[in-house]
Design a protein around this motif. Sequence first.
Motif, PDB file in Angstrom:
ATOM      1  N   ASP A 283      30.686  63.540  13.259  1.00 42.06           N
ATOM      2  CA  ASP A 283      31.038  63.191  14.642  1.00 42.06           C
ATOM      3  C   ASP A 283      32.514  62.802  14.754  1.00 42.06           C
ATOM      4  O   ASP A 283      33.203  63.189  15.718  1.00 42.06           O
ATOM      5  N   LYS A 284      33.011  62.033  13.793  1.00 43.19           N
ATOM      6  CA  LYS A 284      34.410  61.595  13.839  1.00 43.19           C
ATOM      7  C   LYS A 284      35.368  62.773  13.663  1.00 43.19           C
ATOM      8  O   LYS A 284      36.421  62.842  14.324  1.00 43.19           O
ATOM      9  N   ASN A 286      34.658  65.880  14.436  1.00 44.32           N
ATOM     10  CA  ASN A 286      34.537  66.636  15.686  1.00 44.32           C
ATOM     11  C   ASN A 286      35.411  66.040  16.778  1.00 44.32           C
ATOM     12  O   ASN A 286      36.101  66.771  17.510  1.00 44.32           O
ATOM     13  N   GLU A 287      35.418  64.714  16.892  1.00 44.53           N
ATOM     14  CA  GLU A 287      36.240  64.041  17.905  1.00 44.53           C
ATOM     15  C   GLU A 287      37.724  64.287  17.633  1.00 44.53           C
ATOM     16  O   GLU A 287      38.504  64.534  18.566  1.00 44.53           O
ATOM     17  N   ASP A 291      40.177  66.356  20.205  1.00 43.95           N
ATOM     18  CA  ASP A 291      41.338  65.685  20.820  1.00 43.95           C
ATOM     19  C   ASP A 291      42.652  66.300  20.367  1.00 43.95           C
ATOM     20  O   ASP A 291      43.689  66.072  20.992  1.00 43.95           O
TER      21      ASP A 291
END
Length: 292
Positions: A283-284, A286-287, A291
Amino acid sequence: MNLSQIEAFCIVADTGSVSEAARQLECNRTKLSMAIKALEKDLGTDLFIRSGNNLILSEAGKAIYKDGQDMLVTAARIRQTCAQVTGEFNAEIWIARDDSLPDVLWQDLSHRLNNQFPATSFNIVLASSGDLTNLVATSQVDFAFGVDYERTDDPHINFQPLGKIRLMSVCRTSHPLAKLRRVSDDELRKAMQAVMVYLNEKDNPELQPFSLRHIGFSSFDYMLSTILEEDAWGVLPEPLIRHLLRNQSLSVIKHTYGLTQEDYCMFTASGMAEHPGMSWLADKLNEYLFDF
Protein backbone atom coordinates in the motif's frame (compact mmCIF):
# COMPACT_ATOMS: atom_id res chain seq x y z
CA MET A 1 0.39 -41.23 -6.92
CA ASN A 2 1.84 -38.79 -4.39
CA LEU A 3 3.03 -35.17 -4.28
CA SER A 4 6.72 -36.14 -4.45
CA GLN A 5 6.07 -37.93 -7.72
CA ILE A 6 4.06 -34.98 -9.08
CA GLU A 7 6.82 -32.56 -8.08
CA ALA A 8 9.43 -34.78 -9.76
CA PHE A 9 7.30 -34.95 -12.92
CA CYS A 10 6.79 -31.16 -13.10
CA ILE A 11 10.43 -30.25 -12.51
CA VAL A 12 11.70 -32.81 -15.02
CA ALA A 13 9.13 -31.42 -17.49
CA ASP A 14 10.43 -27.87 -16.83
CA THR A 15 14.12 -28.76 -17.14
CA GLY A 16 13.97 -31.58 -19.69
CA SER A 17 16.63 -33.38 -17.70
CA VAL A 18 16.60 -35.77 -14.75
CA SER A 19 20.09 -34.61 -13.77
CA GLU A 20 19.12 -30.92 -13.66
CA ALA A 21 15.86 -31.70 -11.85
CA ALA A 22 17.78 -33.74 -9.26
CA ARG A 23 20.19 -30.83 -8.78
CA GLN A 24 17.35 -28.38 -8.21
CA LEU A 25 15.58 -30.73 -5.79
CA GLU A 26 18.88 -31.66 -4.13
CA CYS A 27 18.07 -35.35 -4.36
CA ASN A 28 19.50 -38.51 -5.87
CA ARG A 29 19.07 -38.87 -9.63
CA THR A 30 18.17 -42.56 -9.36
CA LYS A 31 15.51 -41.81 -6.76
CA LEU A 32 14.03 -39.15 -9.05
CA SER A 33 13.94 -41.52 -12.03
CA MET A 34 12.22 -44.14 -9.90
CA ALA A 35 9.60 -41.60 -8.82
CA ILE A 36 8.83 -40.79 -12.47
CA LYS A 37 8.61 -44.46 -13.41
CA ALA A 38 6.35 -45.18 -10.43
CA LEU A 39 4.03 -42.36 -11.48
CA GLU A 40 3.94 -43.64 -15.06
CA LYS A 41 3.17 -47.16 -13.83
CA ASP A 42 0.39 -45.87 -11.61
CA LEU A 43 -1.14 -43.86 -14.47
CA GLY A 44 -0.59 -46.62 -17.03
CA THR A 45 1.09 -44.39 -19.61
CA ASP A 46 4.44 -42.86 -20.53
CA LEU A 47 4.66 -39.22 -19.53
CA PHE A 48 7.92 -38.55 -21.39
CA ILE A 49 9.50 -39.35 -24.72
CA ARG A 50 13.07 -40.32 -23.92
CA SER A 51 15.84 -39.35 -26.32
CA GLY A 52 19.31 -39.92 -24.90
CA ASN A 53 19.63 -37.75 -21.81
CA ASN A 54 16.74 -35.50 -22.86
CA LEU A 55 13.12 -35.99 -21.86
CA ILE A 56 10.25 -34.42 -23.78
CA LEU A 57 6.65 -34.48 -22.58
CA SER A 58 4.47 -37.07 -24.31
CA GLU A 59 0.92 -36.16 -25.27
CA ALA A 60 -0.29 -37.62 -21.97
CA GLY A 61 2.39 -35.64 -20.11
CA LYS A 62 1.32 -32.40 -21.81
CA ALA A 63 -2.30 -33.13 -20.93
CA ILE A 64 -1.65 -33.50 -17.18
CA TYR A 65 1.18 -30.97 -16.72
CA LYS A 66 -1.04 -28.02 -15.71
CA ASP A 67 -3.06 -30.23 -13.34
CA GLY A 68 0.22 -31.31 -11.74
CA GLN A 69 1.29 -27.69 -11.28
CA ASP A 70 -2.12 -26.86 -9.79
CA MET A 71 -1.78 -29.73 -7.31
CA LEU A 72 1.59 -28.40 -6.11
CA VAL A 73 0.22 -24.86 -5.76
CA THR A 74 -2.76 -26.17 -3.78
CA ALA A 75 -0.47 -28.21 -1.51
CA ALA A 76 1.67 -25.13 -0.84
CA ARG A 77 -1.44 -23.12 0.00
CA ILE A 78 -2.61 -25.80 2.44
CA ARG A 79 0.77 -25.85 4.18
CA GLN A 80 0.81 -22.05 4.45
CA THR A 81 -2.70 -21.98 5.90
CA CYS A 82 -1.89 -24.63 8.49
CA ALA A 83 1.33 -22.86 9.45
CA GLN A 84 -0.59 -19.63 9.91
CA VAL A 85 -3.24 -21.29 12.10
CA THR A 86 -0.60 -22.88 14.33
CA GLY A 87 1.16 -19.54 14.81
CA GLU A 88 4.29 -20.55 12.93
CA PHE A 89 3.57 -18.42 9.88
CA ASN A 90 6.29 -16.04 8.72
CA ALA A 91 8.07 -15.28 11.98
CA GLU A 92 10.84 -14.26 9.58
CA ILE A 93 10.30 -12.85 6.09
CA TRP A 94 12.86 -12.46 3.32
CA ILE A 95 12.23 -9.65 0.84
CA ALA A 96 14.12 -8.91 -2.37
CA ARG A 97 13.88 -5.48 -3.97
CA ASP A 98 15.55 -3.74 -6.87
CA ASP A 99 16.93 -0.19 -6.70
CA SER A 100 14.50 1.47 -9.10
CA LEU A 101 13.15 3.52 -6.18
CA PRO A 102 15.42 5.75 -4.05
CA ASP A 103 17.28 4.18 -1.12
CA VAL A 104 15.99 6.87 1.23
CA LEU A 105 12.42 5.68 0.56
CA TRP A 106 13.31 2.07 1.32
CA GLN A 107 15.17 3.06 4.49
CA ASP A 108 12.12 4.94 5.73
CA LEU A 109 9.69 2.15 4.81
CA SER A 110 11.85 -0.60 6.33
CA HIS A 111 12.07 1.23 9.67
CA ARG A 112 8.33 1.88 9.71
CA LEU A 113 7.63 -1.73 8.72
CA ASN A 114 9.75 -2.99 11.59
CA ASN A 115 7.93 -0.75 14.07
CA GLN A 116 4.49 -1.64 12.72
CA PHE A 117 5.08 -5.42 12.96
CA PRO A 118 7.55 -6.02 15.82
CA ALA A 119 6.71 -9.75 16.08
CA THR A 120 8.14 -10.42 12.59
CA SER A 121 11.77 -10.22 11.50
CA PHE A 122 12.25 -8.69 8.05
CA ASN A 123 15.33 -9.32 5.90
CA ILE A 124 15.56 -7.02 2.88
CA VAL A 125 18.12 -7.82 0.18
CA LEU A 126 19.03 -5.92 -2.98
CA ALA A 127 18.71 -7.80 -6.28
CA SER A 128 18.68 -7.14 -9.99
CA SER A 129 15.24 -6.41 -11.43
CA GLY A 130 15.49 -9.35 -13.81
CA ASP A 131 16.24 -11.81 -11.02
CA LEU A 132 13.26 -11.00 -8.79
CA THR A 133 10.82 -13.57 -10.21
CA ASN A 134 13.45 -16.31 -10.11
CA LEU A 135 14.29 -15.56 -6.47
CA VAL A 136 10.62 -15.98 -5.53
CA ALA A 137 10.05 -19.02 -7.76
CA THR A 138 13.04 -20.83 -6.22
CA SER A 139 11.96 -19.86 -2.66
CA GLN A 140 15.14 -17.91 -1.98
CA VAL A 141 12.91 -15.06 -0.80
CA ASP A 142 9.25 -14.86 0.24
CA PHE A 143 8.33 -11.61 -1.52
CA ALA A 144 9.94 -9.30 -4.05
CA PHE A 145 9.33 -5.73 -5.22
CA GLY A 146 10.58 -4.08 -8.38
CA VAL A 147 10.27 -3.37 -12.09
CA ASP A 148 8.65 -6.29 -13.86
CA TYR A 149 10.95 -7.37 -16.71
CA GLU A 150 9.99 -11.06 -16.64
CA ARG A 151 6.18 -11.16 -16.91
CA THR A 152 5.36 -14.73 -17.98
CA ASP A 153 2.51 -17.17 -17.50
CA ASP A 154 4.25 -18.81 -14.57
CA PRO A 155 1.89 -20.81 -12.32
CA HIS A 156 4.38 -20.44 -9.46
CA ILE A 157 4.28 -16.63 -9.33
CA ASN A 158 1.61 -14.02 -8.63
CA PHE A 159 2.24 -10.56 -10.09
CA GLN A 160 0.54 -7.65 -8.34
CA PRO A 161 1.17 -4.31 -10.12
CA LEU A 162 1.55 -1.47 -7.61
CA GLY A 163 2.01 1.36 -10.11
CA LYS A 164 3.83 2.49 -13.22
CA ILE A 165 7.47 3.57 -13.51
CA ARG A 166 8.74 5.60 -16.45
CA LEU A 167 12.12 4.52 -17.83
CA MET A 168 14.12 7.20 -19.62
CA SER A 169 17.19 7.29 -21.86
CA VAL A 170 19.63 9.69 -20.21
CA CYS A 171 23.23 10.84 -20.31
CA ARG A 172 25.40 13.38 -18.54
CA THR A 173 24.50 16.94 -19.56
CA SER A 174 28.00 17.45 -20.93
CA HIS A 175 27.76 14.31 -23.11
CA PRO A 176 27.70 14.99 -26.89
CA LEU A 177 24.36 13.16 -27.18
CA ALA A 178 22.74 15.72 -24.86
CA LYS A 179 23.54 18.54 -27.27
CA LEU A 180 21.78 16.97 -30.26
CA ARG A 181 18.25 18.09 -31.10
CA ARG A 182 17.55 14.66 -32.56
CA VAL A 183 19.62 11.52 -31.95
CA SER A 184 19.81 8.94 -34.74
CA ASP A 185 20.06 5.19 -34.25
CA ASP A 186 23.66 5.22 -35.52
CA GLU A 187 24.72 7.94 -33.09
CA LEU A 188 23.15 6.07 -30.18
CA ARG A 189 24.71 2.74 -31.19
CA LYS A 190 28.19 4.28 -31.41
CA ALA A 191 28.05 5.66 -27.85
CA MET A 192 28.95 3.56 -24.81
CA GLN A 193 25.82 2.22 -23.03
CA ALA A 194 25.43 1.21 -19.39
CA VAL A 195 22.92 -1.67 -19.36
CA MET A 196 21.05 -3.85 -16.88
CA VAL A 197 22.20 -7.48 -16.64
CA TYR A 198 20.94 -10.29 -14.43
CA LEU A 199 21.66 -13.92 -13.58
CA ASN A 200 18.36 -15.44 -14.75
CA GLU A 201 19.09 -17.33 -17.96
CA LYS A 202 15.89 -16.31 -19.80
CA ASP A 203 16.49 -14.02 -22.76
CA ASN A 204 14.67 -10.72 -22.48
CA PRO A 205 14.56 -8.43 -25.54
CA GLU A 206 13.81 -5.40 -23.34
CA LEU A 207 17.20 -5.74 -21.67
CA GLN A 208 19.28 -6.33 -24.80
CA PRO A 209 21.92 -3.61 -25.35
CA PHE A 210 21.20 -1.07 -28.08
CA SER A 211 24.79 0.12 -28.44
CA LEU A 212 27.65 -1.78 -30.02
CA ARG A 213 29.75 -0.98 -26.94
CA HIS A 214 28.24 -1.55 -23.53
CA ILE A 215 29.02 -2.35 -19.91
CA GLY A 216 26.54 -4.29 -17.79
CA PHE A 217 25.54 -3.93 -14.14
CA SER A 218 22.97 -5.65 -11.93
CA SER A 219 22.02 -2.35 -10.32
CA PHE A 220 20.42 0.88 -11.55
CA ASP A 221 22.61 2.75 -9.07
CA TYR A 222 25.82 1.38 -10.64
CA MET A 223 24.46 2.30 -14.06
CA LEU A 224 23.76 5.82 -12.81
CA SER A 225 27.27 6.22 -11.39
CA THR A 226 28.80 5.11 -14.68
CA ILE A 227 26.61 7.52 -16.67
CA LEU A 228 27.57 10.41 -14.39
CA GLU A 229 31.28 9.61 -14.28
CA GLU A 230 31.99 8.09 -17.69
CA ASP A 231 31.11 8.89 -21.29
CA ALA A 232 28.07 6.59 -21.26
CA TRP A 233 24.29 6.66 -21.54
CA GLY A 234 21.59 4.33 -20.25
CA VAL A 235 17.92 3.75 -19.47
CA LEU A 236 17.02 4.56 -15.86
CA PRO A 237 13.81 4.77 -13.78
CA GLU A 238 12.53 8.31 -13.28
CA PRO A 239 12.11 8.10 -9.46
CA LEU A 240 15.84 7.45 -9.15
CA ILE A 241 16.96 10.36 -11.31
CA ARG A 242 14.30 13.09 -11.09
CA HIS A 243 16.46 15.29 -8.83
CA LEU A 244 19.39 14.96 -11.26
CA LEU A 245 17.19 15.96 -14.19
CA ARG A 246 15.97 18.98 -12.24
CA ASN A 247 19.46 20.18 -11.36
CA GLN A 248 20.58 19.45 -14.95
CA SER A 249 23.23 16.90 -14.04
CA LEU A 250 21.45 14.52 -16.43
CA SER A 251 19.67 15.15 -19.72
CA VAL A 252 17.05 13.09 -21.53
CA ILE A 253 18.33 11.81 -24.87
CA LYS A 254 16.09 12.85 -27.76
CA HIS A 255 15.52 9.33 -29.05
CA THR A 256 12.60 6.96 -28.55
CA TYR A 257 14.74 4.10 -27.17
CA GLY A 258 13.94 3.49 -23.50
CA LEU A 259 11.13 6.02 -23.17
CA THR A 260 8.67 3.47 -21.82
CA GLN A 261 6.53 2.69 -18.81
CA GLU A 262 6.87 -0.56 -16.89
CA ASP A 263 4.84 -2.07 -14.07
CA TYR A 264 6.31 -1.90 -10.58
CA CYS A 265 5.15 -5.14 -8.98
CA MET A 266 5.00 -7.22 -5.84
CA PHE A 267 5.98 -10.80 -6.65
CA THR A 268 4.72 -13.66 -4.47
CA ALA A 269 4.72 -17.42 -4.76
CA SER A 270 1.38 -18.93 -5.72
CA GLY A 271 -0.31 -20.26 -2.60
CA MET A 272 1.63 -17.92 -0.32
CA ALA A 273 -0.71 -16.24 2.16
CA GLU A 274 0.04 -12.52 2.21
CA HIS A 275 1.56 -11.34 5.47
CA PRO A 276 -0.15 -8.15 6.77
CA GLY A 277 3.24 -6.46 6.75
CA MET A 278 3.52 -7.07 3.00
CA SER A 279 0.02 -5.68 2.46
CA TRP A 280 1.07 -2.57 4.39
CA LEU A 281 4.29 -2.25 2.38
CA ALA A 282 2.47 -2.75 -0.93
CA ASP A 283 0.00 0.00 0.00
CA LYS A 284 2.80 2.44 0.87
CA LEU A 285 4.64 1.75 -2.39
CA ASN A 286 1.39 2.17 -4.31
CA GLU A 287 0.82 5.55 -2.64
CA TYR A 288 4.36 6.66 -3.46
CA LEU A 289 4.05 5.69 -7.13
CA PHE A 290 0.59 7.27 -7.42
CA ASP A 291 1.83 10.57 -5.95
CA PHE A 292 5.07 10.55 -7.92
